[in-house]
Write an enzyme that holds these catalytic residues in place. Structure first.
Site, PDB file in Angstrom:
ATOM      1  N   ILE A 267       2.517   2.888   2.319  1.00 55.33           N
ATOM      2  CA  ILE A 267       3.819   2.890   3.009  1.00 55.33           C
ATOM      3  C   ILE A 267       4.790   1.926   2.330  1.00 55.33           C
ATOM      4  O   ILE A 267       5.962   2.255   2.118  1.00 55.33           O
ATOM      5  CB  ILE A 267       3.634   2.553   4.509  1.00 55.33           C
ATOM      6  CG1 ILE A 267       2.732   3.623   5.167  1.00 55.33           C
ATOM      7  CG2 ILE A 267       4.982   2.503   5.222  1.00 55.33           C
ATOM      8  CD1 ILE A 267       2.332   3.316   6.611  1.00 55.33           C
TER       9      ILE A 267
ATOM     10  N   THR B 210       7.398  -2.525  10.720  1.00 56.16           N
ATOM     11  CA  THR B 210       6.821  -1.245  11.166  1.00 56.16           C
ATOM     12  C   THR B 210       5.296  -1.295  11.017  1.00 56.16           C
ATOM     13  O   THR B 210       4.654  -0.253  10.968  1.00 56.16           O
ATOM     14  CB  THR B 210       7.367  -0.063  10.333  1.00 56.16           C
ATOM     15  OG1 THR B 210       7.190  -0.357   8.943  1.00 56.16           O
ATOM     16  CG2 THR B 210       8.818   0.231  10.623  1.00 56.16           C
ATOM     17  N   SER B 211       4.729  -2.523  10.921  1.00 57.45           N
ATOM     18  CA  SER B 211       3.278  -2.617  10.691  1.00 57.45           C
ATOM     19  C   SER B 211       2.553  -2.758  12.035  1.00 57.45           C
ATOM     20  O   SER B 211       2.255  -1.741  12.674  1.00 57.45           O
ATOM     21  CB  SER B 211       2.966  -3.773   9.746  1.00 57.45           C
ATOM     22  OG  SER B 211       3.385  -5.017  10.281  1.00 57.45           O
ATOM     23  N   ARG B 212       2.314  -3.973  12.469  1.00 56.92           N
ATOM     24  CA  ARG B 212       1.759  -4.233  13.801  1.00 56.92           C
ATOM     25  C   ARG B 212       2.472  -5.450  14.358  1.00 56.92           C
ATOM     26  O   ARG B 212       2.770  -6.406  13.612  1.00 56.92           O
ATOM     27  CB  ARG B 212       0.254  -4.503  13.722  1.00 56.92           C
ATOM     28  CG  ARG B 212      -0.604  -3.262  13.534  1.00 56.92           C
ATOM     29  CD  ARG B 212      -0.615  -2.361  14.770  1.00 56.92           C
ATOM     30  NE  ARG B 212      -1.465  -1.202  14.638  1.00 56.92           N
ATOM     31  CZ  ARG B 212      -1.054   0.026  14.274  1.00 56.92           C
ATOM     32  NH1 ARG B 212       0.209   0.259  14.005  1.00 56.92           N
ATOM     33  NH2 ARG B 212      -1.915   1.025  14.205  1.00 56.92           N
TER      34      ARG B 212
ATOM     35  N   HIS C  84       7.726   1.842  18.902  1.00 54.70           N
ATOM     36  CA  HIS C  84       6.603   2.244  18.040  1.00 54.70           C
ATOM     37  C   HIS C  84       6.647   3.747  17.735  1.00 54.70           C
ATOM     38  O   HIS C  84       5.729   4.495  18.089  1.00 54.70           O
ATOM     39  CB  HIS C  84       5.269   1.856  18.706  1.00 54.70           C
ATOM     40  CG  HIS C  84       4.146   1.714  17.720  1.00 54.70           C
ATOM     41  ND1 HIS C  84       3.094   0.851  17.885  1.00 54.70           N
ATOM     42  CD2 HIS C  84       3.910   2.340  16.530  1.00 54.70           C
ATOM     43  CE1 HIS C  84       2.257   0.951  16.866  1.00 54.70           C
ATOM     44  NE2 HIS C  84       2.734   1.851  16.027  1.00 54.70           N
TER      45      HIS C  84
ATOM     46  N   GLY D 197       0.853  -1.193   0.000  1.00 51.52           N
ATOM     47  CA  GLY D 197       0.000   0.000   0.000  1.00 51.52           C
ATOM     48  C   GLY D 197       0.881   1.233   0.000  1.00 51.52           C
ATOM     49  O   GLY D 197       2.030   1.197  -0.453  1.00 51.52           O
TER      50      GLY D 197
ATOM     51  N   ALA E  56       7.389   4.992  14.477  1.00 51.15           N
ATOM     52  CA  ALA E  56       7.518   5.197  13.029  1.00 51.15           C
ATOM     53  C   ALA E  56       6.947   6.535  12.567  1.00 51.15           C
ATOM     54  O   ALA E  56       7.487   7.167  11.662  1.00 51.15           O
ATOM     55  CB  ALA E  56       6.874   4.051  12.270  1.00 51.15           C
TER      56      ALA E  56
ATOM     57  N   GLU F  90       3.059  -5.486  23.210  1.00 51.59           N
ATOM     58  CA  GLU F  90       3.534  -4.111  23.110  1.00 51.59           C
ATOM     59  C   GLU F  90       2.960  -3.329  24.269  1.00 51.59           C
ATOM     60  O   GLU F  90       1.726  -3.354  24.432  1.00 51.59           O
ATOM     61  CB  GLU F  90       3.086  -3.516  21.772  1.00 51.59           C
ATOM     62  CG  GLU F  90       3.762  -2.206  21.471  1.00 51.59           C
ATOM     63  CD  GLU F  90       3.504  -1.728  20.043  1.00 51.59           C
ATOM     64  OE1 GLU F  90       3.698  -2.499  19.094  1.00 51.59           O
ATOM     65  OE2 GLU F  90       3.094  -0.570  19.913  1.00 51.59           O
TER      66      GLU F  90
END
Ligand code: DGY
Length: 328
Positions: A160, A239-241, A289, A158, A291, A270
């Protein structure tokens, strides 16, 4: 002042967002660094017209029951909205908004920074110097792979993922990607990116960068079997989840040399407890987290979150809605 809408803002956000909200609403802002406990959150949202949530605040039927029938909008201060039960909100006519787009480039910057830092072993080098171990120039010291000319596998292509591909072009990298479907051929051409099945991307990549949303399909996507598909020299960047990667499978793969390294902005759980096994490994870099954490981007996210909140309170279609069907 009478009749001002009631709003709860679940953390202090930049003034770009707080000021317009304060100007139009009666606001309670959660003042602490840590999120409200569940009971505190449920108390704070009672009778609210709108709530500005963060990814740490779960929005579900219980939340909606406590807020009551006057709730019109939930505005998330994060582009990812896996903390929100969107169908539950839609069923009750509650609009949901997020701030897409503004954090694309900033997040891609960090993904690339993590990739570079893990490849060139920057955290290890820093620890080495601070630990008093640097005594001379070493021909064999802290060797790592080249980034330029290597192969980057992007999972989730997508906004990013594509922004990361643009950066990779500047480093002369070969870019492979996988997503549910291929992007337009003109985008592939512009980014020099080649679509392949996931297993092929994993097998060929020197670096694997993850950019999928968290869903039932992507939870645990990178598991033991997929880590074993990768090269022993591969480095995984997330860097997603956090839950997209099975943390214990990653730990074992890094410990046993199945892959060479990982660089994580997001983790599962997290926050990652300081005694988590991943943090015992030299080849695992973890940041908290961050980013989207540039001043400019967080300001834009705040402004967009406020614009969504205020539009929802007025009963208008949100500028960037997640469930536009609420407004027909
Ligand atoms: C998001 O917006 O989803 C990020 O993870 C937080 O910046």
């Amino acid at each position: 002042m009478a009749n001002r809408p009631r709003v709860f803002v679940a953390r202090i956000i930049p003034d770009d967002g707080l000021e317009p909200i304060r100007a139009a609403c009666d606001v309670e802002v959660w003042p602490n660094e840590l999120p409200p406990q569940r009971a505190e959150l449920l108390r704070a949202i009672e009778g609210c017209d709108g709530v500005l949530t963060l990814l740490t605040d779960r929005v579900d039927d219980e939340f909606l029951d406590h807020a009551g029938p006057g709730l019109k909008v939930v505005s998330n201060f994060a582009v990812g909205f896996d903390n929100i039960d969107v169908p539950a909100c839609t069923r009750r006519g509650v609009a949901v908004g997020n701030p897409p787009g503004v954090l694309t480039e900033t997040t891609a910057d960090l993904a690339f920074a993590l990739l570079m830092a893990a490849a060139r072993r920057l955290p290890e080098g820093d620890r080495y110097v601070r630990g008093g171990q640097w005594r001379t120039w070493g021909p064999m010291l802290l060797l790592g792979p080249d980034v330029h000319g290597s192969t980057l596998g992007i999972v989730g292509f997508g906004r990013i993922g594509q922004a990361v591909a643009r950066r990779a072009r500047g480093f002369g990298m070969r870019v492979l990607y996988h997503d549910l479907s291929r992007v337009d051929e003109s985008i592939e051409r512009e980014l020099g990116a080649t679509f392949l099945p996931l297993e092929e991307v994993l097998a060929q990549a020197d670096f694997v960068s993850l950019h999928v949303n968290l869903s039932d399909e992507t939870r645990g996507l990178i598991d033991t079997a997929r880590l074993r598909r990768m090269k022993p020299s591969a480095i995984v960047v997330n860097t997603s989840r956090g839950p997209v990667v099975d943390s214990m499978a990653l730990f074992e793969a890094l410990r046993d040399g199945v892959i060479a390294g990982a660089a994580l902005d997001v983790t599962d759980p997290e926050p990652l407890p300081s005694d988590h096994p991943l943090l015992t490994l030299e080849n695992c870099l973890v940041v908290p987290h961050i980013a989207s954490a540039s001043r400019a981007t967080r300001g834009k996210m705040a402004a967009m979150a406020a614009a969504n909140l205020l539009a929802g309170i007025r009963g208008e279609r949100l500028p960037t809605p997640v469930n536009p069907e609420v407004h027909g």
